[in-house]
Design an enzyme around this catalytic site. Sequence first.
Site, PDB file in Angstrom:
ATOM      1  N   CYS A 478      -8.064  13.427   7.595  1.00  0.00           N
ATOM      2  CA  CYS A 478      -7.491  12.632   6.237  1.00  0.00           C
ATOM      3  C   CYS A 478      -6.545  11.493   6.420  1.00  0.00           C
ATOM      4  CB  CYS A 478      -6.767  14.012   5.335  1.00  0.00           C
ATOM      5  SG  CYS A 478      -5.827  14.859   5.864  1.00  0.00           S
ATOM      6  N   ALA A 479      -5.583  11.164   5.922  1.00  0.00           N
ATOM      7  CA  ALA A 479      -4.980  10.244   5.784  1.00  0.00           C
ATOM      8  C   ALA A 479      -3.753  10.339   7.461  1.00  0.00           C
ATOM      9  CB  ALA A 479      -3.786   9.813   4.696  1.00  0.00           C
TER      10      ALA A 479
END
Length: 535
Positions: A478-479
């Site tokens: 993810c981020a």
Amino acid sequence: MKTTIFGILQRTGRSFMLPIALLPVAGLLLGIGASFTNQTTIDSYGLESLLGAGTTLHALLTVMKSSGGIIFANLPVIFAIGVALGMAKKEKEVAAISGAIGFLVMHATINAMLDINNLLTPGVLPEGSLGMTLGINSLQMGVFGGVIAGLGVAALHNRFYRIELPTTFSFFGGTRFIPIISAVTFLCVGILMFFIWPTIQRGILHIGDLVNSAGYAGTFLYGLMERALIPFGLHHVFAMPFLQTGLGGTHLIDGVAVSGATNIFFAELASPHTQIFSVDATRFMAGKFPFYMFGIPGAALAIYHTARPEKRKLVLGLLLSATLTAILTGITEPIEFSFLFAAPLLYVMHCVLAGLSFMLCHIFNVGVGQTFSGSLIDFILFGVMQGNAKTHWINAILIGIPLFPIYYFTFRFAITHFNFKTPGREDDSQETKLYTRKDLEARDKQSVSSHKANSDEVSALILNGLGGEANISDLDCCATRLRITVVDENLVDDAMLKASGAKGVIRKGNGIQVIYGPHVTLIKSSLEDCLDSAH
């Protein structure tokens, strides 16, 4: 069962990241374009000759506004493609196009069912029940429709992408079977949605009404939960329905029913008739700005001042970088994870103060929206530049100013009173760091190709820390974190993963999350190259 559910939620949350990552760019285009083509703004600053209708800049800004707006208008199909892509384990490109096919077939089927039953005539269904989706007049399913299509197609894809058909039909086997089975399946799903979605829609709107009726307490709880779920990587799953569906409210803007806090804000931003932004929508976003810009720096200063004197210089560099990342980009995990594992109580305090920030912004009518995260750029673009009369952005500053000392003194007291081992207070045998890669780079200074060697070394450490190639069932990010599903969780070595530069490791059964920071995509790419070269 709990492990399985967590694994599914983890993969679902990360699959949201690709479409969500579009929002900052789309928001910038729409925000800048809408701000400087707004006639009130032009008149207020006397910019008619520079930005007025007919000027080159006005034309360029109008194009920017349209190009940003089209992304928000088509988020459902973007989610259908993105979720299918993110949830697929192999042959992801096939899943992506099948996601679009499933989404289109579902809505075309719903449109046909509505037409057959004479329900397309205006006034027959309650206002806001219908909406245009890629030119198809269908039930207003919003992003939920895209997520349903994406998850359904991904399930079909992961089960059938290697299917072998009888010789006569063998051409349609393997990945070619996925668009076919997706179209057939979502024809049936479309018929099913025609019958059940109106009930689901009423339920969503009812829950949205309950959240709104909870008032300031509901906003506080939302802010607290949004922070509390970050360590588990489930905050996107929690927040997305409020930001993108009717749970976050439904407003009629320029004659069009718009659902979801983010969509409402950007529809109001694009509308020339907006006099003040709806706080009912921004209550789910505005609360981030005070504690991002003031609270987190206060916590960082407390950690710095409580560090041992001989380690403060090192800690300063680490904390300054993490704090600037939080303020400028809205990515707070580097600083939050610096105290989450060393002092969980500090994180609990942080969650409570975050909820308080959300509630106060709601009370004082802060109408500032956001794209991906509550960064300083978002605050300037969607708060300051829209004018205080429309957003009350000054109130966010006034809320943030006292948050700085509150964070500072509460964190400082707790760290010293409980002797928490925050960065700079570790035992002599432990190294002070927010886990950088300098130690790994130092081992290979003599190599001409040091960057590649370091990448290979980090990948090898991660691979070994995860129990080897055979133990990895699924890999994505993810981020800020790698998200891995492993075969045997007992083979995972946390110490080895931290030696690779990880800020922390979160386990939930076979679902493993390894936190690195915003550069995690580079780590994932290198790890995938390492896995490919092993074959």
